[in-house]
Design an enzyme around this catalytic site. Structure first.
Site, PDB file in Angstrom:
ATOM      1  N   ARG A   1       0.803  -1.224   0.000  1.00  0.00           N
ATOM      2  CA  ARG A   1       0.000   0.000   0.000  1.00  0.00           C
ATOM      3  C   ARG A   1       0.833   1.269   0.000  1.00  0.00           C
ATOM      4  NH1 ARG A   1      -2.697  -3.816   1.663  1.00  0.00           N
ATOM      5  NH2 ARG A   1      -0.741  -4.292   2.664  1.00  0.00           N
ATOM      6  N   THR A   2       1.793   1.361   0.897  1.00  0.00           N
ATOM      7  CA  THR A   2       2.474   2.652   1.072  1.00  0.00           C
ATOM      8  C   THR A   2       3.254   3.008  -0.191  1.00  0.00           C
ATOM      9  OG1 THR A   2       2.651   2.075   3.401  1.00  0.00           O
ATOM     10  CG2 THR A   2       3.912   3.980   2.655  1.00  0.00           C
TER      11      THR A   2
ATOM     12  N   LYS B   1      25.477  -3.622  -0.962  1.00  0.00           N
ATOM     13  CA  LYS B   1      26.952  -3.584  -1.007  1.00  0.00           C
ATOM     14  C   LYS B   1      27.518  -2.801   0.162  1.00  0.00           C
ATOM     15  CE  LYS B   1      26.307  -2.813  -5.880  1.00  0.00           C
ATOM     16  NZ  LYS B   1      26.467  -1.727  -6.844  1.00  0.00           N
TER      17      LYS B   1
ATOM     18  N   ARG C   1      11.109   3.914   3.421  1.00  0.00           N
ATOM     19  CA  ARG C   1      10.781   2.926   4.462  1.00  0.00           C
ATOM     20  C   ARG C   1      12.052   2.161   4.794  1.00  0.00           C
ATOM     21  NH1 ARG C   1       5.747  -1.117   4.580  1.00  0.00           N
ATOM     22  NH2 ARG C   1       4.807   0.881   5.129  1.00  0.00           N
TER      23      ARG C   1
ATOM     24  N   HIS D   1       4.884   5.827  11.569  1.00  0.00           N
ATOM     25  CA  HIS D   1       4.414   5.673  10.187  1.00  0.00           C
ATOM     26  C   HIS D   1       3.451   6.842   9.927  1.00  0.00           C
ATOM     27  CE1 HIS D   1       3.220   4.032   6.446  1.00  0.00           C
ATOM     28  NE2 HIS D   1       2.943   2.784   6.792  1.00  0.00           N
TER      29      HIS D   1
HETATM   30  N1   CP Z   1      -0.249   0.015   5.796  1.00  0.00           N
HETATM   31  C1   CP Z   1       0.956  -0.284   5.287  1.00  0.00           C
HETATM   32  O1   CP Z   1       1.977   0.297   5.663  1.00  0.00           O
HETATM   33  O2   CP Z   1       0.920  -1.268   4.322  1.00  0.00           O
HETATM   34  P1   CP Z   1       2.183  -1.751   3.490  1.00  0.00           P
HETATM   35  O3   CP Z   1       3.126  -2.410   4.449  1.00  0.00           O
HETATM   36  O4   CP Z   1       1.642  -2.687   2.446  1.00  0.00           O
HETATM   37  O5   CP Z   1       2.822  -0.522   2.892  1.00  0.00           O
END
Ligand code: CP
Length: 307
Positions: free
Chosen positions: A51-52, A80, A101, A129
């Protein structure tokens, strides 16, 4: 230049403005098709995501911009041994904004110190998040019409669940919000959230183990997955993974206007039979993620709303 590393980086007023922009985007999507023409978003994902990452990419494409990036540490020079600090210096030459991320808490903060472009924290370990929080706030406001005067239940893995930590941080700023924290003892909310966020702000909360007993009190139920990837011990994960399963029978204990949110992905914690319940808001929540990320990209790039 601004970054979004923590949900508290934006004031309540700025979040209100952002959610209003996201709502306008939802209602007038084609009108935003060229506001980021020529701009590039880099998605630097050192951890898996559906999703993100894809909603960030959809957001930038919807705005007329382009995207580049990587979807695993192994497909970048991190494999590396390249540091986050060096990587972000390179990315600053290639893109106008980036979403990162990383499994390590604080990685996006390190990146922001060296970046020449806005950095968005798309999840750092079990820490924060913030763009999921914006998505959650838009969902709650859409479903309930408000962000104050709510009893919010968080259920499942409250120890490692960064979406829970971020949303609690954001929601303590709204009046008359109460939290019911439902978890097994091993997955209780971390001390720093309990003491420094909830207790320090005089926010009422209860820590309980039983979902059934709490359900009837809730306006929002925020379910979470027990996160296998954060456990050191497989045995503990297996013992705890199915500790809460929301099904049709449990939904009968909830108010008619209680909405179920989940950041997703889900494993077993919400039975698929709940998906057809009108109170199941988690797929709508994922859709709102595109609109809030469009609004966020516009704000951080200082792009104006189309006339
Ligand atoms: N909600 C969320 O962070 O989903 P993903 O891990 O799929 O990005």
């Amino acid at each position: 230049m601004r970054h979004l590393l923590n949900p508290l980086d934006f004031s309540v007023e700025e979040i209100d403005d952002l959610l209003a922009l996201a709502r306008d985007i939802e209602q007038n999507l084609p009108g935003y098709a060229h506001v980021c023409d020529g701009k590039k978003l880099a998605t630097l994902f050192y951890e898996p995501s559906t999703r993100t990452r894809l909603s960030f990419e959809a957001a930038m494409l919807n705005l007329g911009g382009s995207v580049l990036g990587f979807s695993s540490a192994n497909s970048s020079s991190a494999a590396k041994g390249e540091s986050v600090a060096d990587t972000i210096r390179m990315i600053s030459c290639y893109a106008d904004i980036c979403a990162m991320r990383h499994p390590k808490e604080g990685a996006a903060f390190v990146a922001a110190q060296k970046a020449q472009i806005p950095v968005i924290n798309a999840g750092d370990g079990g820490h924060q998040h913030p763009t999921q929080t914006l998505t959650d706030l838009m969902t709650i406001r859409s479903m309930k019409g408000r962000l104050d005067n709510l009893t919010v239940g968080f259920c499942g893995d409250l120890k490692f669940g960064r979406t829970v930590h971020s949303l609690i941080n954001a929601m303590v700023r709204y009046p008359n919000v109460k939290f019911i924290l439902i978890s097994p003892p091993e997955l209780r909310i971390p001390d720093n959230i309990r003491d420094d966020v909830l207790t320090a702000n005089n926010v009422p909360f209860e820590e309980v183990g039983n979902l059934d007993d709490a359900l009837g009190q809730l306006d929002i139920l925020y379910m979470t997955r027990v996160q296998k990837e954060r456990f050191f011990n497989e045995e503990d994960y297996i013992r705890l993974k199915d500790c809460y399963i929301l099904d049709k029978k449990k939904m009968k204990l909830a108010k008619e206007d209680m909405y179920v949110l989940h950041p997703l992905p889900r494993v077993n914690e919400i039975s698929v039979e709940v998906d057809d319940d009108p109170r199941a808001a988690y797929f709508k929540q994922a859709q709102y993620g595109v609109y809030v990320r469009m609004a966020l990209i516009m704000r951080l790039l200082e792009v104006q709303k189309p006339c």
